[in-house]
Write a protein that holds these residues in place. Structure first.
Motif, PDB file in Angstrom:
ATOM      1  N   HIS A 277      -8.329 -15.283 -11.557  1.00  0.00           N
ATOM      2  CA  HIS A 277      -9.217 -13.926 -11.253  1.00  0.00           C
ATOM      3  C   HIS A 277     -10.360 -13.225 -12.395  1.00  0.00           C
ATOM      4  O   HIS A 277     -11.065 -12.996 -11.983  1.00  0.00           O
ATOM      5  N   GLU A 292      -9.889  -7.745  -4.946  1.00  0.00           N
ATOM      6  CA  GLU A 292      -8.937  -7.542  -6.066  1.00  0.00           C
ATOM      7  C   GLU A 292      -7.564  -6.664  -5.095  1.00  0.00           C
ATOM      8  O   GLU A 292      -6.482  -6.729  -5.555  1.00  0.00           O
ATOM      9  N   SER A 293      -7.807  -6.566  -3.805  1.00  0.00           N
ATOM     10  CA  SER A 293      -6.192  -6.508  -3.196  1.00  0.00           C
ATOM     11  C   SER A 293      -5.678  -7.168  -2.843  1.00  0.00           C
ATOM     12  O   SER A 293      -4.339  -7.339  -2.862  1.00  0.00           O
ATOM     13  N   TRP A 295      -4.929 -10.079  -5.068  1.00  0.00           N
ATOM     14  CA  TRP A 295      -4.550 -10.220  -6.500  1.00  0.00           C
ATOM     15  C   TRP A 295      -3.229  -9.537  -6.866  1.00  0.00           C
ATOM     16  O   TRP A 295      -2.353  -9.455  -7.224  1.00  0.00           O
ATOM     17  N   GLU A 296      -3.726  -8.249  -6.229  1.00  0.00           N
ATOM     18  CA  GLU A 296      -2.506  -6.884  -6.507  1.00  0.00           C
ATOM     19  C   GLU A 296      -1.600  -7.353  -5.281  1.00  0.00           C
ATOM     20  O   GLU A 296      -0.854  -7.003  -5.975  1.00  0.00           O
ATOM     21  N   LYS A 297      -1.486  -7.595  -4.242  1.00  0.00           N
ATOM     22  CA  LYS A 297      -0.342  -8.323  -3.243  1.00  0.00           C
ATOM     23  C   LYS A 297      -0.007  -9.835  -3.525  1.00  0.00           C
ATOM     24  O   LYS A 297       1.087  -9.822  -2.306  1.00  0.00           O
ATOM     25  N   TYR A 426      -4.255 -12.009 -16.086  1.00  0.00           N
ATOM     26  CA  TYR A 426      -4.131 -10.971 -15.003  1.00  0.00           C
ATOM     27  C   TYR A 426      -2.624 -10.110 -14.940  1.00  0.00           C
ATOM     28  O   TYR A 426      -1.884 -10.769 -15.599  1.00  0.00           O
ATOM     29  N   LYS A 427      -3.342  -8.873 -15.984  1.00  0.00           N
ATOM     30  CA  LYS A 427      -2.442  -7.935 -15.558  1.00  0.00           C
ATOM     31  C   LYS A 427      -1.357  -8.533 -17.426  1.00  0.00           C
ATOM     32  O   LYS A 427      -0.721  -8.313 -17.575  1.00  0.00           O
TER      33      LYS A 427
END
Length: 489
Positions: A277, A292-293, A295-297, A426-427
């Protein structure tokens, strides 16, 4: 044809790729943002103590052997391996623990003593797990995740049902005792998802555990990084530390270089072993393959709260690796995957490398590493860290029937914010992207950019997945793609 190749990052996958690419005659330069190499597998030295900051489990020794064999070397050319006996210990309550031996026959006896009839069941289960291991680790994971057809072989056709069942279901229909169930479900945590979300085919992790054993490289896992560095340098790889890559330069849809520490440098191929990411954020938006969506999923493997603790005495009633499963696994897993939050009652893991390795602590003292798996992206403050240190140390003291808090010389912590700061993770995830059914093989982010020529990726967020052995394999796979791409151009 020789190429000038830049590699971003110096973790296991990046170093593996560097070695393979240099062996093929390419000019390879590795750029590492931190002051030392290793990515997540760095080392902490303090007051005579030595800690592995990242991975502490050495599983699948055959994968490491295969890597070094590719260069006519063997692991013993660089580091000494110690097989842990016992492999590890699991606490379920006060004076209620199960010790896992270093060989399958003794583990079978342990199971039989806990649940009558389970020994024979385990032998059959392990036979199936070995079959899966032979298919997966000796074949499937060495495929680049380009096409779903890679998964279709004569062997996998016979096991298709295992891709649509899950580890939890398969374990629980064979074993009734909850301790045995948790011990068998534990290895898939290395894959980054709940057992009920992990395909049953991944029982090969149980063979990695019981069949191949748990090992310790003398002087810690960082010995493997130093071995790979030595090999890379032997092959002509150049490694630059304190080299922060700020941008991947793209011209006419081709990667042509990087901006590092404010300076532009040019090459013919860019390979990023950094967080996938983050790597894409080094590109202008129109060159990114994943939104971005996207990665969010995705289901990400956990982050972790880690403590590196120096004790002024020897810790009793524990093994080198000790797991604490005295609270609800389901509730803790829910706080990681379903409702991201700090767990009310955390499971945790403790490693005492000084039980095996004199180099880890001064004589008469103990090095302790404590880990709580966490949801990525949650709040991380010093106050929260201190609260959870007290929670697990009080439980540890109660379960192992000893006082250790007053014996702490120092403790350093590492959590979500540090994973982001040090690794652009990422996060703040610790292990990459989980290996669930819909995040396996060709369904993972690609090794080769779909939008930019001569741009490639490697590591835990791409093929084949999380863990140290898969990272070595990822480096090999991407190097083969780069070489294949070079012969075409």
């Amino acid at each position: 044809m020789s190429k000038n190749i830049f590699i971003i990052g110096s973790g296991f996958s990046a170093l593996a790729a560097a070695c393979y690419l240099a062996k093929s005659g390419n000019q390879v330069t590795v750029f590492e943002k931190n002051s030392t190499i290793g990515g997540r597998a760095r080392q902490l030295k303090k007051e005579g103590f030595t800690f592995d900051i990242g991975p502490t489990w050495y599983w699948m020794p055959d994968v490491f052997e295969r890597f070094f064999n590719d260069f006519d070397k063997k692991p013993s050319d660089y580091y000494d391996l110690i097989k842990l006996s016992p492999a590890y210990q699991v606490y379920f309550g006060i004076r209620d623990f199960v010790t896992i031996a270093d060989n399958l026959p003794d583990i079978v006896k342990t199971f039989e003593n806990i649940e009558s009839g389970s020994g024979a069941v385990l032998e059959k289960f392990m036979s199936e797990a070995k079959s899966n291991y032979d298919i997966a680790i000796k074949d499937l994971v060495y495929r680049p995740g380009v096409s779903p057809l890679e998964l279709i072989t004569t062997e996998t056709a016979l096991k298709v049902g295992q891709f649509f069942s899950n580890i939890s279901k398969e374990v629980r229909k064979r074993f009734k005792n909850q301790k045995l169930v948790q011990i068998l479900e534990f290895p898939v945590l290395f894959l980054g998802a709940k057992p009920q979300d992990t395909p049953a085919f991944y029982s090969f992790m149980n063979f990695a555990d019981f069949g191949l054993g748990t090992w310790h490289p003398k002087n810690g896992m960082y010995s493997v990084i130093l071995a790979m560095e030595a090999l890379a340098i032997e092959l002509g790889v150049k490694i630059q530390t304190n080299a922060n890559v700020e941008k991947i330069i793209v011209k006419q849809k081709k990667a042509v270089g990087i901006r590092v520490n404010g300076q532009e440098q040019f090459c013919e191929v860019v390979l990023s072993g950094a967080d996938y990411h983050h790597s894409e954020t080094l590109l202008d938006a129109e060159h990114r393959a994943y939104s971005e969506s996207y990665w969010e999923k995705k289901t990400f493997a956990p982050s972790s709260l880690l403590f590196y603790v120096g004790f002024n005495k020897i810790i009793q009633n524990v093994e080198h690796h000790t797991l604490f499963f005295d609270v609800s696994f389901e509730k803790h897993a829910e706080s990681i995957y379903d409702k991201p939050s700090w767990p009310e009652e955390p499971l945790f893991y403790a490693s005492f490398p000084s039980k095996t390795d004199d180099s880890a602590a001064p004589e008469g003292q103990e090095a302790g590493i404590f880990l709580i798996p966490l949801a990525p992206g949650i709040e991380d403050t010093e106050e929260i860290r201190e609260k959870y240190f007290n929670i697990i140390i009080e439980r540890f003291e109660k379960l192992t029937e000893q006082s250790i808090k007053k014996s702490v010389i120092f403790k350093d912590s590492y959590c979500v914010n540090d994973f982001i700061k040090d690794y652009n993770s990422y996060k703040g995830n610790a292990y990459g992207m989980a290996n669930t059914l819909f995040q396996t093989a060709f369904l993972r982010p690609k090794l080769k950019s779909k939008k930019v020529e001569n741009l490639f990726f490697t590591g835990q967020l791409t093929v084949p997945g999380p863990g140290v052995p898969p990272s070595l394999i990822s480096g090999k796979l991407v190097s083969e793609l780069i070489q294949k791409n070079s012969t075409k151009s």
